[in-house]
Write a protein that holds these residues in place. Structure first.
Motif, PDB file in Angstrom:
ATOM      1  N   LYS A  89       2.926  -3.127  -9.590  1.00 33.83           N
ATOM      2  CA  LYS A  89       3.659  -4.013 -10.486  1.00 33.83           C
ATOM      3  C   LYS A  89       4.020  -3.301 -11.777  1.00 33.83           C
ATOM      4  O   LYS A  89       5.139  -3.416 -12.274  1.00 33.83           O
ATOM      5  CB  LYS A  89       2.795  -5.248 -10.765  1.00 33.83           C
ATOM      6  CG  LYS A  89       3.483  -6.293 -11.656  1.00 33.83           C
ATOM      7  CD  LYS A  89       2.614  -7.510 -11.809  1.00 33.83           C
ATOM      8  CE  LYS A  89       3.277  -8.565 -12.682  1.00 33.83           C
ATOM      9  NZ  LYS A  89       2.437  -9.751 -12.857  1.00 33.83           N
ATOM     10  N   GLU A  90       3.082  -2.521 -12.323  1.00 29.94           N
ATOM     11  CA  GLU A  90       3.356  -1.783 -13.552  1.00 29.94           C
ATOM     12  C   GLU A  90       4.447  -0.746 -13.333  1.00 29.94           C
ATOM     13  O   GLU A  90       5.293  -0.522 -14.191  1.00 29.94           O
ATOM     14  CB  GLU A  90       2.074  -1.101 -14.040  1.00 29.94           C
ATOM     15  CG  GLU A  90       1.032  -2.088 -14.545  1.00 29.94           C
ATOM     16  CD  GLU A  90      -0.251  -1.381 -14.928  1.00 29.94           C
ATOM     17  OE1 GLU A  90      -0.348  -0.166 -14.642  1.00 29.94           O
ATOM     18  OE2 GLU A  90      -1.137  -2.022 -15.500  1.00 29.94           O
ATOM     19  N   ARG A  91       4.450  -0.132 -12.155  1.00 30.88           N
ATOM     20  CA  ARG A  91       5.477   0.894 -11.884  1.00 30.88           C
ATOM     21  C   ARG A  91       6.869   0.295 -11.912  1.00 30.88           C
ATOM     22  O   ARG A  91       7.783   0.831 -12.529  1.00 30.88           O
ATOM     23  CB  ARG A  91       5.205   1.536 -10.515  1.00 30.88           C
ATOM     24  CG  ARG A  91       6.192   2.619 -10.154  1.00 30.88           C
ATOM     25  CD  ARG A  91       6.051   3.079  -8.721  1.00 30.88           C
ATOM     26  NE  ARG A  91       4.708   3.554  -8.435  1.00 30.88           N
ATOM     27  CZ  ARG A  91       4.316   3.947  -7.225  1.00 30.88           C
ATOM     28  NH1 ARG A  91       5.152   3.903  -6.220  1.00 30.88           N
ATOM     29  NH2 ARG A  91       3.077   4.363  -7.029  1.00 30.88           N
ATOM     30  N   PHE A  92       7.042  -0.871 -11.270  1.00 24.12           N
ATOM     31  CA  PHE A  92       8.383  -1.465 -11.230  1.00 24.12           C
ATOM     32  C   PHE A  92       8.779  -2.037 -12.581  1.00 24.12           C
ATOM     33  O   PHE A  92       9.946  -1.993 -12.969  1.00 24.12           O
ATOM     34  CB  PHE A  92       8.455  -2.549 -10.154  1.00 24.12           C
ATOM     35  CG  PHE A  92       8.555  -1.971  -8.769  1.00 24.12           C
ATOM     36  CD1 PHE A  92       7.486  -2.070  -7.898  1.00 24.12           C
ATOM     37  CD2 PHE A  92       9.688  -1.305  -8.354  1.00 24.12           C
ATOM     38  CE1 PHE A  92       7.573  -1.534  -6.619  1.00 24.12           C
ATOM     39  CE2 PHE A  92       9.781  -0.773  -7.111  1.00 24.12           C
ATOM     40  CZ  PHE A  92       8.713  -0.881  -6.220  1.00 24.12           C
ATOM     41  N   GLN A  93       7.818  -2.589 -13.320  1.00 25.94           N
ATOM     42  CA  GLN A  93       8.144  -3.144 -14.623  1.00 25.94           C
ATOM     43  C   GLN A  93       8.535  -2.048 -15.611  1.00 25.94           C
ATOM     44  O   GLN A  93       9.435  -2.203 -16.414  1.00 25.94           O
ATOM     45  CB  GLN A  93       6.955  -3.938 -15.164  1.00 25.94           C
ATOM     46  CG  GLN A  93       6.732  -5.270 -14.429  1.00 25.94           C
ATOM     47  CD  GLN A  93       5.506  -5.986 -14.909  1.00 25.94           C
ATOM     48  OE1 GLN A  93       4.694  -5.403 -15.614  1.00 25.94           O
ATOM     49  NE2 GLN A  93       5.364  -7.259 -14.542  1.00 25.94           N
ATOM     50  N   GLY A 125      -6.145  -5.563  -4.816  1.00 25.40           N
ATOM     51  CA  GLY A 125      -6.563  -5.508  -6.210  1.00 25.40           C
ATOM     52  C   GLY A 125      -5.777  -4.509  -7.046  1.00 25.40           C
ATOM     53  O   GLY A 125      -4.633  -4.729  -7.416  1.00 25.40           O
ATOM     54  N   SER A 126      -6.413  -3.398  -7.300  1.00 24.23           N
ATOM     55  CA  SER A 126      -5.882  -2.427  -8.265  1.00 24.23           C
ATOM     56  C   SER A 126      -4.556  -1.844  -7.840  1.00 24.23           C
ATOM     57  O   SER A 126      -3.692  -1.584  -8.676  1.00 24.23           O
ATOM     58  CB  SER A 126      -6.903  -1.292  -8.452  1.00 24.23           C
ATOM     59  OG  SER A 126      -7.130  -0.645  -7.215  1.00 24.23           O
ATOM     60  N   GLN A 127      -4.353  -1.634  -6.557  1.00 23.70           N
ATOM     61  CA  GLN A 127      -3.088  -1.034  -6.114  1.00 23.70           C
ATOM     62  C   GLN A 127      -1.918  -1.953  -6.391  1.00 23.70           C
ATOM     63  O   GLN A 127      -0.822  -1.511  -6.736  1.00 23.70           O
ATOM     64  CB  GLN A 127      -3.167  -0.704  -4.635  1.00 23.70           C
ATOM     65  CG  GLN A 127      -4.190   0.399  -4.330  1.00 23.70           C
ATOM     66  CD  GLN A 127      -4.358   0.630  -2.848  1.00 23.70           C
ATOM     67  OE1 GLN A 127      -3.706  -0.031  -2.057  1.00 23.70           O
ATOM     68  NE2 GLN A 127      -5.241   1.544  -2.493  1.00 23.70           N
ATOM     69  N   ALA A 128      -2.111  -3.264  -6.242  1.00 18.30           N
ATOM     70  CA  ALA A 128      -1.039  -4.206  -6.554  1.00 18.30           C
ATOM     71  C   ALA A 128      -0.686  -4.161  -8.032  1.00 18.30           C
ATOM     72  O   ALA A 128       0.490  -4.208  -8.410  1.00 18.30           O
ATOM     73  CB  ALA A 128      -1.460  -5.625  -6.152  1.00 18.30           C
ATOM     74  N   LEU A 129      -1.723  -4.039  -8.867  1.00 17.52           N
ATOM     75  CA  LEU A 129      -1.467  -3.954 -10.304  1.00 17.52           C
ATOM     76  C   LEU A 129      -0.685  -2.692 -10.645  1.00 17.52           C
ATOM     77  O   LEU A 129       0.254  -2.716 -11.443  1.00 17.52           O
ATOM     78  CB  LEU A 129      -2.798  -3.986 -11.056  1.00 17.52           C
ATOM     79  CG  LEU A 129      -2.707  -3.921 -12.593  1.00 17.52           C
ATOM     80  CD1 LEU A 129      -1.897  -5.086 -13.130  1.00 17.52           C
ATOM     81  CD2 LEU A 129      -4.109  -3.902 -13.191  1.00 17.52           C
ATOM     82  N   LYS A 130      -1.066  -1.549 -10.039  1.00 21.64           N
ATOM     83  CA  LYS A 130      -0.344  -0.297 -10.290  1.00 21.64           C
ATOM     84  C   LYS A 130       1.098  -0.410  -9.848  1.00 21.64           C
ATOM     85  O   LYS A 130       2.012   0.050 -10.523  1.00 21.64           O
ATOM     86  CB  LYS A 130      -1.024   0.862  -9.558  1.00 21.64           C
ATOM     87  CG  LYS A 130      -2.379   1.207 -10.124  1.00 21.64           C
ATOM     88  CD  LYS A 130      -2.997   2.377  -9.352  1.00 21.64           C
ATOM     89  CE  LYS A 130      -4.370   2.719  -9.905  1.00 21.64           C
ATOM     90  NZ  LYS A 130      -4.986   3.837  -9.154  1.00 21.64           N
ATOM     91  N   ASN A 150       0.827  -1.210   0.000  1.00 23.47           N
ATOM     92  CA  ASN A 150       0.000   0.000   0.000  1.00 23.47           C
ATOM     93  C   ASN A 150       0.864   1.265   0.000  1.00 23.47           C
ATOM     94  O   ASN A 150       0.505   2.268  -0.616  1.00 23.47           O
ATOM     95  CB  ASN A 150      -0.918   0.001   1.221  1.00 23.47           C
ATOM     96  CG  ASN A 150      -2.069  -0.961   1.063  1.00 23.47           C
ATOM     97  OD1 ASN A 150      -2.328  -1.447  -0.042  1.00 23.47           O
ATOM     98  ND2 ASN A 150      -2.756  -1.268   2.153  1.00 23.47           N
ATOM     99  N   PHE A 151       1.978   1.185   0.711  1.00 24.35           N
ATOM    100  CA  PHE A 151       2.889   2.330   0.708  1.00 24.35           C
ATOM    101  C   PHE A 151       3.392   2.622  -0.710  1.00 24.35           C
ATOM    102  O   PHE A 151       3.403   3.774  -1.164  1.00 24.35           O
ATOM    103  CB  PHE A 151       4.061   2.056   1.648  1.00 24.35           C
ATOM    104  CG  PHE A 151       5.114   3.132   1.626  1.00 24.35           C
ATOM    105  CD1 PHE A 151       4.982   4.258   2.415  1.00 24.35           C
ATOM    106  CD2 PHE A 151       6.233   3.020   0.810  1.00 24.35           C
ATOM    107  CE1 PHE A 151       5.941   5.261   2.393  1.00 24.35           C
ATOM    108  CE2 PHE A 151       7.195   4.013   0.781  1.00 24.35           C
ATOM    109  CZ  PHE A 151       7.050   5.136   1.577  1.00 24.35           C
ATOM    110  N   LEU A 152       3.809   1.569  -1.415  1.00 23.27           N
ATOM    111  CA  LEU A 152       4.315   1.749  -2.772  1.00 23.27           C
ATOM    112  C   LEU A 152       3.216   2.193  -3.733  1.00 23.27           C
ATOM    113  O   LEU A 152       3.497   2.883  -4.720  1.00 23.27           O
ATOM    114  CB  LEU A 152       4.959   0.450  -3.264  1.00 23.27           C
ATOM    115  CG  LEU A 152       6.200  -0.014  -2.479  1.00 23.27           C
ATOM    116  CD1 LEU A 152       6.672  -1.368  -3.003  1.00 23.27           C
ATOM    117  CD2 LEU A 152       7.309   1.002  -2.583  1.00 23.27           C
TER     118      LEU A 152
END
Length: 845
Positions: free
Chosen positions: A826-830, A819-824, A739-741
């Protein structure tokens, strides 16, 4: 049978069409004729070929007809060529006949000219003889007339009869001009010598008569008439004699002037008697009015006399002012300058008035030159004189008189005497500028000391001293512009800058000071209270008045600079720059607005202190907004409407922007200063943050001002940072990193240890989260090895009971974390290309 009939009918119709087309063969002769298209049109199908023989017959008939026409045309052209040759031969024969006749006529003309010359040869000789004889008789007659005229001129010149002398002199000059080419003849040389001797004698006697007349107080009318004719004689003698005569008269008058005013008195005494110089000149022109009328207007004797007077007076005053350079007498200096300017105005009016002479406007009541009335009275008198001049000029123009002579010199033009004397004062007016600056500085001190710090009551809502300051500057500008529009006025404009900058310093010094007496530009912090600025409602109104006053001064300074530039002469008009003064008043506005913001921050600081004193770890129920939010709301409700009524929209916007830019970071810092938060305490803080966001967004409506959408966006963005921090604190321990990330920026990674402490995680749990962040490159090893707490570690906060609307919020945050925060995240690090990991918010990696 039926088929054969149909075929016959078809062929018959085709034949008819073909015959019609074949008859119309005129378009074959067109330029763009196409044989293929034409044949396709005539024979579109096989059935149409039945009419081909008939078409060929008609075509051959047309060919024969065209051939016949061509043959006829060729025969006609052959016959035409033969006739053209015959006509050309006839024309050539006519030309030869005409040429012969012309030659015959030319020969006869030459013979006639020869006969006429032989006949007129004797007549031409007689004509030349007659012409020479006539010129000789005319020359002898003119010589006789010249001899008689010179003799008569000698007689009348001995009698000093200038009327007859002028007439004879003009006649002699005209007769003498005919003998310019006979200068080698002895008799002519003798006559020219006699004429030169007569002119020399007349010059001497006329000069003596004029010098003798200038020495008299009263000149008889017969003498004046005699001198009038003498002026005609002088013009007839030579132009150089005229210039010499005028120069002698001016020198004679000015020598008396120099003897009177070249005394050994003290410089200040000489300066005090400046007006007597001008009175003497006025008396001279008035007393000798009939004498000045003797001279023709084209001689400009009055203007030349005034020019000589101005040169001598300027030299005397320059010498006097130079001797007073070390100890100037400003009062006498200004008085002398005023007298000089008034005198120059009278000279300019005389020069531009055509027939009006200076003596017509001399005020005999002030001939003693001892009038020491105020400058305003003198200027009023000058304006009266000017109106008198303009009325007299208008009357002459309406009557058809008063026309300027075509060859008028520059001295006859209005404005020719401007600066002819007063220019010597320019370099000595530094003391006047210093006196004006000193007077304005004293005026500012008196106005500020007597200031009630109440609104003047006008539209600008400013203090009265600001209006008075510009009023005194305007008066000073007017006084100086009446004296000079050159370097002195430019130097005075620099004094105006210093005066206005001093007034801006007085405004800043009136602002309330903080507890540490530091600059008002310091920012509010949560570390100490040295920045606190405490003032009551009256002082708050004074600060707003100072803001409005500085705004008024900022706007007025620009118009003041433009006015000075219009008055100044070049090149000084292009050097006026009031930007420094404008920057000073802009600084006053900024400092005063910063003071207002610090005062408002000081009032709401109590709310943040109350927030920090609450034991949020012990809070187990979530209710309405906290008490510190009510304190914050009451402060805004009390101050913002009052400030909105006193400030304009731009300044109110600046204050709101600066307040929110200062308060929201302090509010977020206060959250970090809390010791430990329970989930219910965090939820209560989140509710309070939303209430504070609403209060900040309502500032424009409280102040009755409309602010741009950028203000709302800024409040939303800044408060979202605090709310996201609280949402991270509400996360379960195993989802706090994800959640922090997802909610916090990467730059906030160093705040993670404080967040973990606020969350109340154990030392081991904190270290695991920090290690994971270090493994992902979000923290350095020094941050990771940092111990978040001493002892056994912090206890986990017990679960709270969620009630009502807060249960939905809790469930919503959990779903968002998984949900959505995990996806965001993951996209940020990728996208960064730095990490490529699978995140599971339920378990830490």
């Amino acid at each position: 049978m039926e088929a054969s009939r149909m075929e016959e009918s078809t062929s018959g119709s085709n034949g008819a069409a073909l015959g019609k087309e074949a008859e119309d063969l005129d378009h074959i002769e067109t330029k763009n004729f196409s044989a293929t298209e034409y044949l396709n049109k005539l024979f579109p199908n096989e059935e149409s070929l039945s009419g081909l023989p008939e078409f060929l017959v008609k075509l051959r008939r047309r060919i024969r007809k065209v051939n016949d026409e061509i043959l006829v045309a060729v025969r006609q052209q052959s016959q035409t060529g033969s006739r053209a040759k015959e006509d050309l031969a006839q024309a050539q024969n006519g030309i030869e006949d005409l040429s012969g006749r012309i030659t015959e006529i030319k020969v006869k003309a030459e013979q006639s000219e020869t006969k006429v010359q032989e006949i007129c040869r004797d007549i031409k000789k007689l004509d030349y003889a007659k012409r020479h004889l006539t010129n000789t008789i005319t020359a002898f007659r003119r010589l006789s007339m010249l001899m008689s005229a010179i003799q008569n001129l000698q007689e009348v010149s001995d009698k000093r009869d200038y009327r007859e002398t002028a007439n004879l002199m003009e006649a002699v000059n005209q007769l003498a001009s005919h003998f310019e080419s006979f200068s080698q003849i002895p008799k002519v040389c003798e006559l020219r010598g006699q004429l030169s001797a007569i002119k020399s004698g007349l010059r001497a006697t006329i000069f003596d008569d004029f010098i003798y007349a200038t020495a008299k107080e009263e000149i008889p009318p017969e003498t004046l008439e005699k001198l009038t004719h003498a002026c005609r004689v002088v013009e007839a003698i030579d132009l150089h004699v005229k210039d010499e005569l005028v120069s002698r008269i001016c020198n004679k008058e000015m020598s008396a002037y120099q003897q009177i005013f070249s005394t050994n008195e003290a410089p200040s005494t000489k300066l005090e008697k400046t007006d007597r110089r001008y009175t003497w000149m006025k008396k001279l022109l008035t007393r000798k009015q009939p004498f000045w009328d003797v001279f023709p207007k084209s001689w400009e004797v009055s203007s030349l006399l005034c020019t000589s007077f101005c040169k001598i007076t300027k030299a005397h005053l320059s010498e006097t002012l130079d001797s007073m350079r070390d100890n100037p007498d400003v009062a006498n200096l200004l008085k002398a300058l005023h007298w000089t300017l008034d005198f120059e105005k009278e000279l300019n009016l005389m020069a531009g008035g055509g027939e009006i002479s200076l003596y017509e406007v001399v005020d005999d009541g002030n001939e003693d030159g001892e009038n020491e009335a105020a400058d305003e009275a003198e200027l009023t008198e000058a304006e009266i004189i000017k109106r008198k001049y303009m009325a007299a000029r208008k009357e002459r123009e309406e009557g058809g008189s008063g026309q300027s002579e075509p060859g008028a010199s520059q001295a006859q033009k209005e404005g020719a005497f401007t600066g002819s004397i007063s220019s010597c004062f320019e370099q000595h007016l530094k003391c006047y500028v210093e006196l004006e600056e000193k007077s304005l500085m004293e005026t500012i001190d008196n106005l500020v000391n007597a200031e009630t710090w109440e609104a003047e009551g006008g539209e600008n809502n400013v203090i009265s001293s600001s209006v008075q300051v510009f009023l005194h500057i305007k008066k000073s500008l007017k006084r100086c512009s009446l004296l000079t529009k050159g370097e002195t006025l430019f130097n005075l404009s620099s004094s105006f800058k210093r005066v206005l900058q001093a007034y801006s310093e007085r405004l800043i010094s009136r602002l309330p000071r903080n507890t540490s007496n530091k600059s008002m530009n310091s920012m509010a912090t949560t570390v100490s209270s040295d920045w606190h600025v405490k003032f009551d409602d009256k002082e708050e109104k004074v600060v707003c008045l100072i803001i409005n006053t500085a705004e008024y001064c900022y706007e007025t300074v620009d118009s003041l600079g433009q006015s000075i530039a219009k008055i100044l002469d070049k090149p000084f008009s292009n050097q006026i720059d009031m930007s420094e003064v404008e920057d000073d008043y802009s600084g006053v506005i900024t400092t005063a607005l910063s003071t207002l913001v610090l005062g408002l921050e000081t009032r709401v600081d109590q709310a943040l202190a109350d927030m920090a004193r609450v034991n949020w770890a012990a809070l187990d129920l979530v209710g309405d907004q906290s008490e510190y939010v009510n304190v914050f709301s009451s402060v805004l409700a009390d101050s913002i409407p009052r400030l909105g009524a006193l400030l304009d929209q731009n300044n109110f916007r600046f204050m709101c922007d600066k307040f929110t830019a200062s308060f929201i970071p302090r509010y977020r810092s206060t959250i970090f200063k809390l010791k430990m938060l329970s989930d219910s305490g965090t939820q209560q803080l989140l509710l309070d943050a939303q209430a504070i966001r609403t209060l900040l967004l309502d500032l424009p409506s409280l102040g009755n001002h409309g602010l741009p959408p950028s203000y709302s966006r800024t409040v939303q963005q800044e408060m979202s940072k605090a709310e996201n921090l609280l949402k991270v604190l509400l996360s379960p321990p195993d989802a706090i990193l994800s959640n922090f990330l997802a909610l916090m920026p990467i730059t906030a990674a160093k705040e993670m240890p404080q967040i973990l402490e606020l969350k109340g995680l154990s030392k081991a749990e904190q270290q695991d989260v920090l290690n994971e962040m270090s493994r992902r490159g979000l923290l350095d090893e020094q941050d990771t090895s940092r111990l978040v707490a001493s002892g056994e570690g912090s206890r986990r906060m017990p679960d709270i009971k969620w009630g009502g609307k807060f249960e939905n919020l809790k469930q919503k945050m959990k779903d968002s974390a998984k949900g959505s925060q995990a996806l965001k995240l993951k996209e940020r690090f990728q996208l960064k290309g730095k990490f490529n990991v699978n995140l599971n918010l339920g378990n830490r990696n």
